[in-house]
Design a protein around this motif. Structure first.
Motif, PDB file in Angstrom:
ATOM      1  N   ARG A   1       0.024   8.320   6.937  1.00 21.90           N
ATOM      2  CA  ARG A   1       0.839   7.281   6.299  1.00 21.90           C
ATOM      3  C   ARG A   1      -0.037   6.370   5.437  1.00 21.90           C
TER       4      ARG A   1
ATOM      5  N   TYR B   1       7.548  -0.007   3.179  1.00 18.80           N
ATOM      6  CA  TYR B   1       6.873   0.272   4.448  1.00 18.80           C
ATOM      7  C   TYR B   1       7.294  -0.654   5.586  1.00 18.80           C
TER       8      TYR B   1
ATOM      9  N   TRP C   1       8.154   0.911   8.847  1.00 21.97           N
ATOM     10  CA  TRP C   1       7.013   1.360   9.659  1.00 21.97           C
ATOM     11  C   TRP C   1       6.614   0.251  10.647  1.00 21.97           C
TER      12      TRP C   1
ATOM     13  N   TYR D   1      -0.612   4.494  14.089  1.00 19.81           N
ATOM     14  CA  TYR D   1       0.620   4.905  13.405  1.00 19.81           C
ATOM     15  C   TYR D   1       0.333   5.233  11.940  1.00 19.81           C
TER      16      TYR D   1
END
Length: 333
Positions: free
Chosen positions: A308, A246, A249, A294
């Motif tokens: 996510r 991740y 991200w 996000y």
């Protein structure tokens, strides 16, 4: 919503089934449980047992911050989310060739994410990052073509770290070129952060660490039994392994925050030799809220649109499920 509490003397309790915040020089406020995604507590802030219980019952992470407001721990129930069989198998898996192949799949996904970040950011620009993209692609091929040939675990780990480290250097070199000039940096730095962008990355990575650790515990996994990262006292090595999935991200959010002007260099302290740069309180609400938004964005996942944040939970659950049925194949020591 994130509750970031850094006012000295603030107290978080409960009232009428909601979180209730009491400040020394402001009106009390209440927050419905459904609206709170994370609670972050700096030094000088107090919390009641009832508020901790309410957070635990609703899987809301409570993150404790040090003097520089780096995460140092979190409150959780102390009960893993599944049977002990998973953790017994996990110890065997961590030194088995199957564990190594899992790490390889993690790093492949990380590299794919890095490529996506660079290619998406340069799609509508004249910037040429062909060298950086090409080097990451070659590293991706190295991992894709790797097969176990009897090496010892420390040697495999060193090889993987070397490949991944080389790709990261090229990746961050490319990332730096995408930033507005005040945020340009020459090297990735951790602690101390040598520039504002690295301080922002460190803050966002710390935010993700807490999310990943909670997902692992909910799935019944031991955060302290990893594969690639060597065992260390008080170091959650599986979290360090899993978070590689991740990191792109956090880097995407950091890039967005800087290029949009949402944060500026005035949101960071001046560097000191010991502590380096770090994000000041004025910039934290925008950073945390952007990261939360996000994580809550929907993405295609198994034929459905899922957040996510759900993806982090799903990855942990899938790993735990695979360990339930784990049968040792070849131990590597």
């Amino acid at each position: 919503m994130q509750l970031f509490l850094d006012s000295y003397g603030a107290f978080l309790g409960t009232r009428d089934g909601m979180f209730h915040l009491r400040l020394r020089q402001a009106e009390d406020r209440s927050f419905p449980v459904r609206d709170v995604k994370i609670i972050m507590l700096a030094q000088g802030v107090s919390i009641s047992a009832n508020a901790m219980r309410l957070a635990i019952e609703n899987s809301i992470p409570i993150i404790l911050l040090d003097r520089l407001e780096h995460p140092i721990g979190q409150v959780w129930s102390g009960q893993f989310g599944s049977i002990a069989t998973i953790r017994k198998h996990q110890a065997l898996w961590s030194t088995d060739v199957q564990g190594i192949n899992w790490v390889r799949s993690v790093l492949l996904r990380k590299l794919a994410g890095q490529l996506e970040v660079l290619l998406r950011a340069t799609a509508d620009s004249m910037l040429d990052l062909g060298t950086e993209v090409g080097r990451i692609q070659r590293t991706y091929e190295q991992f894709s073509n790797w097969r176990y040939q009897g090496e010892l675990l420390p040697d495999i780990a060193a090889t993987f770290r070397g490949w991944e480290g080389t790709a990261s250097r090229f990746y961050f070199r490319g990332l730096a070129q995408l930033l507005p000039s005040p945020f340009y940096f020459s090297l990735r730095s951790r602690r101390p952060a040598l520039d504002p962008f690295n301080a922002l990355l460190n803050y966002l990575y710390g935010f993700l660490y807490a999310q990943v650790e909670l997902s692992l515990m909910k799935a019944g996994l031991d955060p302290y039994t990893g594969v690639l990262h060597a065992d260390e006292y008080k170091r959650p090595t599986l979290v360090f392994d899993v978070i590689e999935l991740y990191r792109p991200w956090a880097e995407t959010v950091a890039l967005q925050l800087c290029t949009s002007g949402t944060v500026n260099t005035g949101h960071f302290t001046d560097a000191t030799e010991k502590e380096g740069f770090y994000l000041q309180a004025a910039g934290k609400p925008a950073v945390v809220n952007t990261m939360l938004s996000y994580l809550d964005e929907k993405m295609p996942l198994a034929g459905k649109n899922r957040s996510r944040r759900f993806k982090i939970d799903l990855d942990a659950q899938q790993l735990a499920q695979s360990l339930k049925d784990f049968t040792p194949l070849h131990r590597i020591i």
